[in-house]
Design a protein around this motif. Sequence first.
Motif, short mmCIF file in Angstrom:
data_model
loop_
_atom_site.label_atom_id
_atom_site.label_comp_id
_atom_site.label_asym_id
_atom_site.label_seq_id
_atom_site.Cartn_x
_atom_site.Cartn_y
_atom_site.Cartn_z
N GLU A 1 0.83 -1.20 0.00
CA GLU A 1 0.00 0.00 0.00
C GLU A 1 0.86 1.26 0.00
OE1 GLU A 1 -2.65 -0.12 3.29
OE2 GLU A 1 -3.73 -1.90 2.58
N GLY A 2 0.29 2.31 -0.55
CA GLY A 2 0.89 3.64 -0.44
C GLY A 2 2.12 3.88 -1.27
N ARG A 3 2.33 3.09 -2.32
CA ARG A 3 3.50 3.34 -3.17
C ARG A 3 3.28 4.65 -3.94
NH1 ARG A 3 5.60 -0.04 -0.28
NH2 ARG A 3 7.28 -1.42 -0.96
N PRO A 4 4.33 5.50 -4.05
CA PRO A 4 4.18 6.82 -4.67
C PRO A 4 4.34 6.80 -6.18
CG PRO A 4 6.36 6.62 -3.74
CD PRO A 4 5.64 5.33 -3.40
N TYR A 5 4.20 5.63 -6.79
CA TYR A 5 4.32 5.50 -8.24
C TYR A 5 3.23 4.53 -8.70
CZ TYR A 5 6.99 1.65 -6.20
OH TYR A 5 7.38 0.59 -5.42
N GLU A 6 3.03 4.49 -10.01
CA GLU A 6 1.98 3.64 -10.57
C GLU A 6 2.40 2.17 -10.53
OE1 GLU A 6 -0.84 3.42 -14.60
OE2 GLU A 6 1.02 4.59 -14.61
N VAL A 7 1.44 1.30 -10.23
CA VAL A 7 1.64 -0.14 -10.28
C VAL A 7 0.76 -0.70 -11.39
CG1 VAL A 7 1.42 -2.33 -9.05
CG2 VAL A 7 2.21 -0.28 -7.83
N LEU A 8 1.38 -1.41 -12.33
CA LEU A 8 0.68 -1.96 -13.48
C LEU A 8 0.52 -3.46 -13.33
CD1 LEU A 8 2.71 -0.05 -16.23
CD2 LEU A 8 0.59 0.68 -15.15
N THR A 9 -0.66 -3.99 -13.61
CA THR A 9 -0.91 -5.42 -13.57
C THR A 9 -1.66 -5.82 -14.84
OG1 THR A 9 -3.00 -5.17 -12.37
CG2 THR A 9 -1.01 -5.46 -11.05
N TYR A 10 -1.72 -7.11 -15.11
CA TYR A 10 -2.40 -7.64 -16.30
C TYR A 10 -3.41 -8.68 -15.85
CZ TYR A 10 0.94 -5.05 -19.04
OH TYR A 10 1.66 -4.01 -19.58
N GLU A 11 -4.65 -8.26 -15.75
CA GLU A 11 -5.71 -9.11 -15.20
C GLU A 11 -5.83 -10.41 -16.00
OE1 GLU A 11 -10.45 -8.88 -13.98
OE2 GLU A 11 -9.46 -7.16 -14.92
N GLY A 12 -5.85 -11.51 -15.27
CA GLY A 12 -6.01 -12.81 -15.89
C GLY A 12 -4.71 -13.41 -16.41
N LEU A 13 -3.61 -12.66 -16.33
CA LEU A 13 -2.31 -13.16 -16.80
C LEU A 13 -1.34 -13.25 -15.63
CD1 LEU A 13 -1.88 -11.14 -20.13
CD2 LEU A 13 -2.76 -13.47 -19.83
N LEU A 14 -0.48 -14.26 -15.67
CA LEU A 14 0.44 -14.53 -14.56
C LEU A 14 1.84 -14.80 -15.10
CD1 LEU A 14 0.73 -15.22 -11.45
CD2 LEU A 14 0.22 -17.60 -12.09
N HIS A 15 2.82 -14.40 -14.33
CA HIS A 15 4.22 -14.70 -14.61
C HIS A 15 4.62 -14.30 -16.04
CE1 HIS A 15 4.05 -17.66 -11.06
NE2 HIS A 15 4.65 -16.56 -10.68
N ASP A 16 5.22 -15.22 -16.81
CA ASP A 16 5.74 -14.81 -18.11
C ASP A 16 4.65 -14.51 -19.12
OD1 ASP A 16 5.33 -17.59 -17.88
OD2 ASP A 16 6.70 -18.05 -19.50
N ASP A 17 3.41 -14.95 -18.89
CA ASP A 17 2.31 -14.51 -19.74
C ASP A 17 2.10 -13.01 -19.59
OD1 ASP A 17 1.66 -17.03 -20.83
OD2 ASP A 17 0.40 -17.52 -19.11
N ALA A 18 2.12 -12.56 -18.34
CA ALA A 18 1.99 -11.12 -18.09
C ALA A 18 3.24 -10.38 -18.55
CB ALA A 18 1.74 -10.87 -16.60
N GLY A 19 4.42 -10.99 -18.34
CA GLY A 19 5.65 -10.36 -18.78
C GLY A 19 5.67 -10.14 -20.28
N LEU A 20 5.23 -11.14 -21.04
CA LEU A 20 5.17 -11.01 -22.49
C LEU A 20 4.16 -9.94 -22.90
CD1 LEU A 20 5.98 -11.89 -25.31
CD2 LEU A 20 4.29 -13.72 -25.17
#
Length: 275
Positions: free
Chosen positions: A241-260
Motif C-alpha cells: 500500500e501507499g506506493r508513490p508510483y503507478e503499479v501496473l498489472t495484467y488481469e487474468g495473466l500470470l508470470h511470463d504470460d503477463a511479462g510477455l
Amino acid sequence: MSTRYALLLDVDGPIASPESRRVRPEITDALTRLSQAGTPLVFNTGRSDAFISQTVLPGLTVGSEGAPIHAICEKGASWFTLTSSRESELHVDESLVLPEALRSEIRDLTGEFADFMFFDETKRAMISVEQNTDVRNELYQRVQAGFDQKAAEAVERHGLSDRVRLDPTIISTDIEDSRVGKDLGADRALELLRADGLDPADYVWRTVGDSRTDYAMADRLHELGLTVAHVDVRPSDGIPEGRPYEVLTYEGLLHDDAGLAFLEELLASLGQPGQ
C-alpha cells in the motif's frame, strides 16, 4: 519527441517461467527488438550469472547500435554486460561472498531434502536451494519450511545471524548477505548505464517483478528522483500500500504470460507491434 524507456527486470516470473525455468522465444524476440529500438535492458535477479548465460541470453542479441544489456546477478553481488561480441568480464563483490564453511553445511543439509530440492552450485556469493522441477509446488513449499528452519539454525551456529538472512521464494530459498537486494541491484544498474555514457534521468523507467520484494527496485529509483512505474506479474503476492508510483498489472495473466504482454505493449507504444 517519443518517450524513451529503460527496463529493470526480475527474471523468474516475468522473463523465465517458474515452472519450466525456461524463456519462451517470443520473450527473447521482444527483448532483442526493445534493445535494438534503444531501450536499455538490465536484468536484476537473484539468479547466478551461469543461469542468465545459459537460460536467458541464448538468442538474445544486441547490435552495435543497440541499447546496452546488463545482468545484475545474485541481487547485486555479481554483474556482467552483453555486448555485440557476447559477454563481458564477470565482476563479483567479494565482500558479499558467504563463508565456505556455511556453504558446505547447507550443501549437506540439502541432501536430506534431495527428493524435493537441489543445491545451486552456480552461485558465487549467496547460497541457494531450489525446487526440483518434477515436484509439485504445493509439496515443495510444505517441505521448504522445515529446510528453512534448519538453515536458520546453521546460520546461527556459524555466528552469522547479524550478517546473513534467509529469503524464501515460491521455488527457492536464498541465504544471503543482508546487504544484497533488488535495491542494490538497481544501484548497480544505474552505475553501469552511467559508465555507458547514458543518463538514467533521460528515461522513463519500468521495473518488472513477481513478488513484493521486487518493489524495492521501483522504490529505489523513485527515491533517486527518477520517473518509474512497477509492473507486477503476480499481484496475488500482495501489492504494497501507499506506493508513490503507478503499479501496473495484467488481469487474468500470470508470470511470463503477463511479462510477455507488457513487453509487447511497450513495443507497440514504440511503434513496433509484436510479431
